[in-house]
Design an enzyme around this catalytic site. Structure first.
Site, PDB file in Angstrom:
ATOM      1  N   SER A   7       0.814  -1.217   0.000  1.00  0.00           N
ATOM      2  CA  SER A   7       0.000   0.000   0.000  1.00  0.00           C
ATOM      3  C   SER A   7       0.846   1.266   0.000  1.00  0.00           C
ATOM      4  O   SER A   7       0.407   2.313  -0.466  1.00  0.00           O
ATOM      5  CB  SER A   7      -0.913   0.007   1.236  1.00  0.00           C
ATOM      6  OG  SER A   7      -1.755  -1.136   1.238  1.00  0.00           O
ATOM      7  N   LYS A  19      13.761  -0.683  -1.682  1.00  0.00           N
ATOM      8  CA  LYS A  19      12.388  -0.283  -1.367  1.00  0.00           C
ATOM      9  C   LYS A  19      12.235   1.211  -1.583  1.00  0.00           C
ATOM     10  O   LYS A  19      13.047   2.005  -1.084  1.00  0.00           O
ATOM     11  CB  LYS A  19      12.041  -0.648   0.076  1.00  0.00           C
ATOM     12  CG  LYS A  19      10.562  -0.500   0.409  1.00  0.00           C
ATOM     13  CD  LYS A  19      10.233  -1.160   1.744  1.00  0.00           C
ATOM     14  CE  LYS A  19       8.732  -1.225   1.974  1.00  0.00           C
ATOM     15  NZ  LYS A  19       8.392  -1.941   3.234  1.00  0.00           N
ATOM     16  N   ASP A  61       2.234  -6.268  12.457  1.00  0.00           N
ATOM     17  CA  ASP A  61       1.669  -6.802  11.210  1.00  0.00           C
ATOM     18  C   ASP A  61       2.232  -8.200  10.971  1.00  0.00           C
ATOM     19  O   ASP A  61       2.898  -8.470   9.970  1.00  0.00           O
ATOM     20  CB  ASP A  61       1.975  -5.885  10.026  1.00  0.00           C
ATOM     21  CG  ASP A  61       1.138  -6.254   8.795  1.00  0.00           C
ATOM     22  OD1 ASP A  61       0.120  -6.972   8.948  1.00  0.00           O
ATOM     23  OD2 ASP A  61       1.493  -5.832   7.679  1.00  0.00           O
TER      24      ASP A  61
END
Length: 280
Positions: free
Chosen positions: A27, A46, A136
């Site tokens: 996301s 990233k 998470d």
């Protein structure tokens, strides 16, 4: 983004690294295969756009850097800005546990699950000792290494990780490093974490602590050894309704029923984790 990637393939990010191809995206950022132009070694890169505010990558970099000396956390080689993107160059890892799980017919043997649990508990021990929470926990966020480290499980994707100071620091004057809001309505779509594995407290909007990471790990271990969890595959009208239904099932299903057919150590683990206080 496509034009940016084309330009980056012709440039060296950080005077050393080059983008090669997209590996995956979430996301808030995308992960690319990259190459160290000096050594020729493959790396992971990233990218997070500057519009992401507050930056999730900032916190992820801090977590990795604070745990560089611990096994099972990827090394960060470089981080900085390129055009409108913050970039983190880090150690390229192997497949994640969800991909391996699917390759094994969507079930792991009890032995494999226990060997994974042994490593995963050590990862959480290191993370929590540094006063961070993952928040998470899911199979996609744990990867095997490569080469000589092919049997090492790495903890990754710290985008939702948060620094939680020791209780003495939190009771002292002054704001905590990153405060967690407890004013969110229970089960709203902005649940922090992944619904399938999130703890009961996470569903309720209670500020998370170490016990919540460990409860989520417990659900993940059940998934590995038995297959689909009881609340998987629910048909609901929207995400909020799904979160409510999953919460209800997690609150009503007994631990014995959840771990039916498994060694008693699994039941002992979940009962213990759920009995922990916030600061335990």
């Amino acid at each position: 983004m496509g034009d940016f990637v084309d330009r980056m393939r012709a440039l060296r990010i950080g005077d050393r690294y080059q983008l090669v191809q997209l590996l995956g995206e979430g996301s808030f950022g995308k992960v690319y295969l990259g190459r160290d132009a000096e050594t020729g070694n493959a790396v992971a890169m990233k990218l997070e756009h500057c519009k992401i505010d507050p930056s999730l990558l900032d916190e992820e970099i801090r977590v990795y850097q604070s745990l560089q000396s611990k096994p099972g956390f990827p090394r960060v080689f470089w981080h900085g800005w390129q055009d409108s993107f913050q970039v983190m160059v880090f150690e390229l890892l192997g497949p994640n546990l969800e991909d391996l799980f699917c390759c094994c017919g969507e079930t792991f043997s009890l032995k494999t699950t226990l060997m994974l649990a042994d490593q995963l508990l050590h990862r959480f021990e290191s993370l929590h000792a540094a006063n961070y929470l993952h928040r998470d926990v899911k199979p996609e966020n744990f990867l095997l290494g490569t080469g000589h480290h092919g049997n090492t499980v790495y903890m990754t994707d710290m985008g939702l990780a948060i620094y939680r100071p020791p209780v003495t620091a939190r009771t002292a004057p002054g704001p905590p490093h990153l405060p967690i809001s407890s004013e969110r309505a229970p089960c709203e779509p902005s649940l922090i974490g992944t619904c399938r594995y999130a703890s009961v407290n996470a569903h309720l909007g209670v500020p998370q602590s170490r016990r919540d990471d460990l409860e989520a790990l417990g659900y993940m271990l059940i998934y590995f050894v038995t297959g689909p969890l009881p609340w998987q595959g629910l048909k609901t009208a929207n995400r909020a309704e799904k979160n409510r239904r999953v919460l209800e099932m997690k609150q009503t299903v007994s631990v014995d029923e959840l771990y039916q057919g498994l060694p008693p150590a699994f039941v002992t683990y979940m009962i213990y984790v759920r009995s922990l206080d916030e600061d335990d």
